[in-house]
Design a protein around this motif. Structure first.
Motif, PDB file in Angstrom:
ATOM      1  N   SER A 279       0.818  -1.217   0.000  1.00  0.00           N
ATOM      2  CA  SER A 279       0.000   0.000   0.000  1.00  0.00           C
ATOM      3  C   SER A 279       0.849   1.263   0.000  1.00  0.00           C
TER       4      SER A 279
ATOM      5  N   ARG B 240      -4.050   4.801  -7.965  1.00  0.00           N
ATOM      6  CA  ARG B 240      -4.714   5.332  -6.766  1.00  0.00           C
ATOM      7  C   ARG B 240      -5.059   6.786  -7.086  1.00  0.00           C
TER       8      ARG B 240
ATOM      9  N   LEU C 253      -8.677   2.932  -5.234  1.00  0.00           N
ATOM     10  CA  LEU C 253      -7.907   2.146  -6.198  1.00  0.00           C
ATOM     11  C   LEU C 253      -8.782   1.842  -7.409  1.00  0.00           C
TER      12      LEU C 253
ATOM     13  N   THR D 295     -10.335  -4.437  -7.167  1.00  0.00           N
ATOM     14  CA  THR D 295      -9.113  -4.373  -6.359  1.00  0.00           C
ATOM     15  C   THR D 295      -9.468  -4.601  -4.900  1.00  0.00           C
ATOM     16  N   GLU D 296      -8.489  -5.075  -4.163  1.00  0.00           N
ATOM     17  CA  GLU D 296      -8.660  -5.248  -2.720  1.00  0.00           C
ATOM     18  C   GLU D 296      -7.391  -4.756  -2.046  1.00  0.00           C
ATOM     19  N   GLU D 297      -7.581  -3.940  -1.011  1.00  0.00           N
ATOM     20  CA  GLU D 297      -6.441  -3.465  -0.239  1.00  0.00           C
ATOM     21  C   GLU D 297      -6.513  -4.102   1.138  1.00  0.00           C
TER      22      GLU D 297
ATOM     23  N   ILE E 113      -1.880  -4.590  -1.876  1.00  0.00           N
ATOM     24  CA  ILE E 113      -2.949  -4.376  -2.843  1.00  0.00           C
ATOM     25  C   ILE E 113      -2.998  -5.558  -3.794  1.00  0.00           C
ATOM     26  N   TYR E 114      -4.218  -6.018  -4.078  1.00  0.00           N
ATOM     27  CA  TYR E 114      -4.422  -7.134  -4.995  1.00  0.00           C
ATOM     28  C   TYR E 114      -5.440  -6.747  -6.061  1.00  0.00           C
TER      29      TYR E 114
END
Length: 121
Positions: A9, A31, A36, A110-112, A117-118
């Motif tokens: 991140s 970002r 994101l 997206t996933e944080e 971050i993915y």
């Protein structure tokens, strides 16, 4: 669904971008405005690397109440990413083309998390 690690991140600050490859396709992760956004790095116009383009606020014309033209300004709310090949603009939050809402960018979730971050592909 498969997930790909993008970055820590702290390595993706506001206005920053990172590129990852998934299934032979490049995905740009940006970002912007505290959120994101991940898009396939292919412009629907002619295949340009859209995620490599400038990020600029939409230009607005200022029209007075009497309908006279007062000049132009940059929108504070509507941030666009501009394809470097031919200048097509896309809203960074929705991926929709500013000039023609029928066109848009392919979006990825997206996933944080605590470890980074993915992007879900």
């Amino acid at each position: 669904m498969p997930e790909i690690f993008v970055a820590r991140s702290e390595d993706l600050p506001e206005g920053g971008r990172v590129f990852v490859t998934a299934n032979g396709n490049q995905i740009g992760v940006v970002r912007a405005k505290g959120q994101l956004h991940a898009y396939l790095n292919i412009c629907p116009h002619q295949g340009g690397p859209v995620c490599e383009g400038l990020m600029v606020h939409r230009v607005e014309e200022i029209i007075a109440e009497d309908k006279t033209y007062q000049g132009m300004r940059f929108s504070e709310d509507d941030l666009h990413i501009v394809c470097p090949w031919h200048g097509w603009e896309f809203n960074i939050e929705t991926g929709r083309c500013a000039g023609d809402g029928q066109h848009g960018l392919k979006r990825f979730r997206t996933e944080e998390r605590a470890d980074g971050i993915y992007v879900v592909v």
